[in-house]
Design a protein around this motif. Structure first.
Motif, PDB file in Angstrom:
ATOM      1  N   GLN A  78       0.834  -1.206   0.000  1.00  0.00           N
ATOM      2  CA  GLN A  78       0.000   0.000   0.000  1.00  0.00           C
ATOM      3  C   GLN A  78       0.869   1.257   0.000  1.00  0.00           C
ATOM      4  O   GLN A  78       0.573   2.225  -0.700  1.00  0.00           O
ATOM      5  CB  GLN A  78      -0.910   0.009   1.231  1.00  0.00           C
ATOM      6  N   GLN A  79       1.931   1.237   0.805  1.00  0.00           N
ATOM      7  CA  GLN A  79       2.822   2.396   0.850  1.00  0.00           C
ATOM      8  C   GLN A  79       3.462   2.633  -0.512  1.00  0.00           C
ATOM      9  O   GLN A  79       3.573   3.777  -0.963  1.00  0.00           O
ATOM     10  CB  GLN A  79       3.908   2.194   1.906  1.00  0.00           C
ATOM     11  N   GLU A  80       3.883   1.569  -1.172  1.00  0.00           N
ATOM     12  CA  GLU A  80       4.508   1.707  -2.486  1.00  0.00           C
ATOM     13  C   GLU A  80       3.515   2.232  -3.516  1.00  0.00           C
ATOM     14  O   GLU A  80       3.825   3.130  -4.301  1.00  0.00           O
ATOM     15  CB  GLU A  80       5.072   0.350  -2.945  1.00  0.00           C
ATOM     16  N   LEU A  81       2.293   1.700  -3.506  1.00  0.00           N
ATOM     17  CA  LEU A  81       1.263   2.185  -4.427  1.00  0.00           C
ATOM     18  C   LEU A  81       0.948   3.653  -4.167  1.00  0.00           C
ATOM     19  O   LEU A  81       0.784   4.440  -5.100  1.00  0.00           O
ATOM     20  CB  LEU A  81      -0.008   1.341  -4.305  1.00  0.00           C
ATOM     21  N   ASN A  82       0.873   4.015  -2.894  1.00  0.00           N
ATOM     22  CA  ASN A  82       0.590   5.404  -2.542  1.00  0.00           C
ATOM     23  C   ASN A  82       1.727   6.304  -3.000  1.00  0.00           C
ATOM     24  O   ASN A  82       1.500   7.376  -3.552  1.00  0.00           O
ATOM     25  CB  ASN A  82       0.372   5.526  -1.033  1.00  0.00           C
ATOM     26  N   ARG A  83       2.969   5.862  -2.791  1.00  0.00           N
ATOM     27  CA  ARG A  83       4.126   6.645  -3.215  1.00  0.00           C
ATOM     28  C   ARG A  83       4.108   6.848  -4.726  1.00  0.00           C
ATOM     29  O   ARG A  83       4.334   7.958  -5.229  1.00  0.00           O
ATOM     30  CB  ARG A  83       5.420   5.944  -2.786  1.00  0.00           C
ATOM     31  N   LEU A  84       3.812   5.796  -5.469  1.00  0.00           N
ATOM     32  CA  LEU A  84       3.757   5.900  -6.933  1.00  0.00           C
ATOM     33  C   LEU A  84       2.614   6.817  -7.378  1.00  0.00           C
ATOM     34  O   LEU A  84       2.775   7.601  -8.318  1.00  0.00           O
ATOM     35  CB  LEU A  84       3.596   4.512  -7.554  1.00  0.00           C
ATOM     36  N   ALA A  85       1.478   6.721  -6.710  1.00  0.00           N
ATOM     37  CA  ALA A  85       0.349   7.595  -7.050  1.00  0.00           C
ATOM     38  C   ALA A  85       0.705   9.052  -6.792  1.00  0.00           C
ATOM     39  O   ALA A  85       0.384   9.939  -7.596  1.00  0.00           O
ATOM     40  CB  ALA A  85      -0.885   7.194  -6.230  1.00  0.00           C
ATOM     41  N   GLN A  86       1.380   9.317  -5.682  1.00  0.00           N
ATOM     42  CA  GLN A  86       1.807  10.683  -5.377  1.00  0.00           C
ATOM     43  C   GLN A  86       2.805  11.188  -6.415  1.00  0.00           C
ATOM     44  O   GLN A  86       2.746  12.342  -6.838  1.00  0.00           O
ATOM     45  CB  GLN A  86       2.428  10.749  -3.983  1.00  0.00           C
ATOM     46  N   GLN A  87       3.708  10.300  -6.820  1.00  0.00           N
ATOM     47  CA  GLN A  87       4.709  10.677  -7.829  1.00  0.00           C
ATOM     48  C   GLN A  87       4.025  11.037  -9.152  1.00  0.00           C
ATOM     49  O   GLN A  87       4.366  12.045  -9.778  1.00  0.00           O
ATOM     50  CB  GLN A  87       5.677   9.505  -8.023  1.00  0.00           C
ATOM     51  N   ARG A  88       3.049  10.227  -9.559  1.00  0.00           N
ATOM     52  CA  ARG A  88       2.321  10.531 -10.795  1.00  0.00           C
ATOM     53  C   ARG A  88       1.546  11.837 -10.668  1.00  0.00           C
ATOM     54  O   ARG A  88       1.491  12.630 -11.608  1.00  0.00           O
ATOM     55  CB  ARG A  88       1.376   9.382 -11.156  1.00  0.00           C
ATOM     56  N   TYR A  89       0.959  12.078  -9.496  1.00  0.00           N
ATOM     57  CA  TYR A  89       0.228  13.329  -9.277  1.00  0.00           C
ATOM     58  C   TYR A  89       1.170  14.526  -9.386  1.00  0.00           C
ATOM     59  O   TYR A  89       0.850  15.519 -10.033  1.00  0.00           O
ATOM     60  CB  TYR A  89      -0.447  13.312  -7.904  1.00  0.00           C
ATOM     61  N   ARG A  90       2.334  14.435  -8.743  1.00  0.00           N
ATOM     62  CA  ARG A  90       3.292  15.550  -8.814  1.00  0.00           C
ATOM     63  C   ARG A  90       3.747  15.793 -10.246  1.00  0.00           C
ATOM     64  O   ARG A  90       3.912  16.931 -10.668  1.00  0.00           O
ATOM     65  CB  ARG A  90       4.494  15.283  -7.902  1.00  0.00           C
ATOM     66  N   GLN A  91       3.937  14.709 -11.011  1.00  0.00           N
ATOM     67  CA  GLN A  91       4.348  14.867 -12.411  1.00  0.00           C
ATOM     68  C   GLN A  91       3.245  15.538 -13.224  1.00  0.00           C
ATOM     69  O   GLN A  91       3.518  16.421 -14.036  1.00  0.00           O
ATOM     70  CB  GLN A  91       4.698  13.498 -13.011  1.00  0.00           C
ATOM     71  N   ARG A  92       1.981  15.131 -13.019  1.00  0.00           N
ATOM     72  CA  ARG A  92       0.864  15.771 -13.730  1.00  0.00           C
ATOM     73  C   ARG A  92       0.761  17.248 -13.354  1.00  0.00           C
ATOM     74  O   ARG A  92       0.518  18.099 -14.208  1.00  0.00           O
ATOM     75  CB  ARG A  92      -0.457  15.068 -13.406  1.00  0.00           C
ATOM     76  N   LYS A  93       0.953  17.534 -12.076  1.00  0.00           N
ATOM     77  CA  LYS A  93       0.887  18.921 -11.605  1.00  0.00           C
ATOM     78  C   LYS A  93       1.994  19.761 -12.241  1.00  0.00           C
ATOM     79  O   LYS A  93       1.756  20.882 -12.697  1.00  0.00           O
ATOM     80  CB  LYS A  93       1.010  18.943 -10.077  1.00  0.00           C
ATOM     81  N   LYS A  94       3.197  19.203 -12.307  1.00  0.00           N
ATOM     82  CA  LYS A  94       4.327  19.906 -12.923  1.00  0.00           C
ATOM     83  C   LYS A  94       4.061  20.142 -14.407  1.00  0.00           C
ATOM     84  O   LYS A  94       4.308  21.237 -14.933  1.00  0.00           O
ATOM     85  CB  LYS A  94       5.601  19.074 -12.740  1.00  0.00           C
ATOM     86  N   GLN A  95       3.539  19.129 -15.107  1.00  0.00           N
ATOM     87  CA  GLN A  95       3.239  19.266 -16.526  1.00  0.00           C
ATOM     88  C   GLN A  95       2.161  20.316 -16.754  1.00  0.00           C
ATOM     89  O   GLN A  95       2.249  21.127 -17.673  1.00  0.00           O
ATOM     90  CB  GLN A  95       2.795  17.917 -17.113  1.00  0.00           C
ATOM     91  N   ARG A  96       1.139  20.318 -15.897  1.00  0.00           N
ATOM     92  CA  ARG A  96       0.062  21.310 -16.004  1.00  0.00           C
ATOM     93  C   ARG A  96       0.628  22.723 -15.822  1.00  0.00           C
ATOM     94  O   ARG A  96       0.256  23.643 -16.548  1.00  0.00           O
ATOM     95  CB  ARG A  96      -1.011  21.010 -14.949  1.00  0.00           C
TER      96      ARG A  96
END
Length: 145
Positions: A78-96
């Motif tokens: 769960q921690q790994e999935l959450n970390r990956l989800a956060q990483q994808r969110y930060r990348q989308r935010k940066k791209q936006r």
């Protein structure tokens, strides 16, 4: 007396866009996790046991006077999935953010071009008015001769 049963967690939909994609939230929920952000210290909740001052089993309710709610324990998956989800969110935010910067630059350039064209149009209108005056003046002189 037996300890109070632990409250059941229910999914409460939030208003507005979620910072996490549906895919990310689904991954976390499949693991029985929460779609909320988690800090590394969240997994160790041993310091929260018995902080409500009730002693023996009162820590689960979190409703005691001055008590703190126990944080959910997440397994490594769960921690790994959450970390990956956060990483994808930060990348989308940066791209936006980058996309918005490009849009601002494009709109600024377009605005400068519009202002330049307005100035040009104003000059052309003044030139046209001057030419019309000259034509009228020349026509009057021709009529007088």
């Amino acid at each position: 007396q037996p300890p109070a049963p632990a409250p059941q967690q229910q999914h409460v939909p939030t208003q507005g866009p979620s910072p996490m994609s549906e895919e990310d939230a689904e991954e976390v929920s499949m693991m029985g996790g929460s779609a909320h952000h988690q800090h590394a210290s969240d997994s160790d909740d041993s310091d929260l046991d018995g902080l409500d001052g009730q002693g023996g089993g009162g820590g689960e309710s979190g409703a005691g006077a001055g008590g703190r709610r126990r944080r959910r324990v997440r397994n490594a998956k769960q921690q790994e999935l959450n970390r990956l989800a956060q990483q994808r969110y930060r990348q989308r935010k940066k791209q936006r953010h980058q996309d918005l910067q490009v849009t601002v630059e494009q709109l600024t350039t377009q605005l400068q071009r519009v202002e330049m064209l307005k100035t040009e149009v104003k000059g052309l209108k003044e030139g046209k008015a001057n030419l019309e005056k000259q034509v009228v003046h020349a026509a009057r002189q021709a009529a007088q001769q």
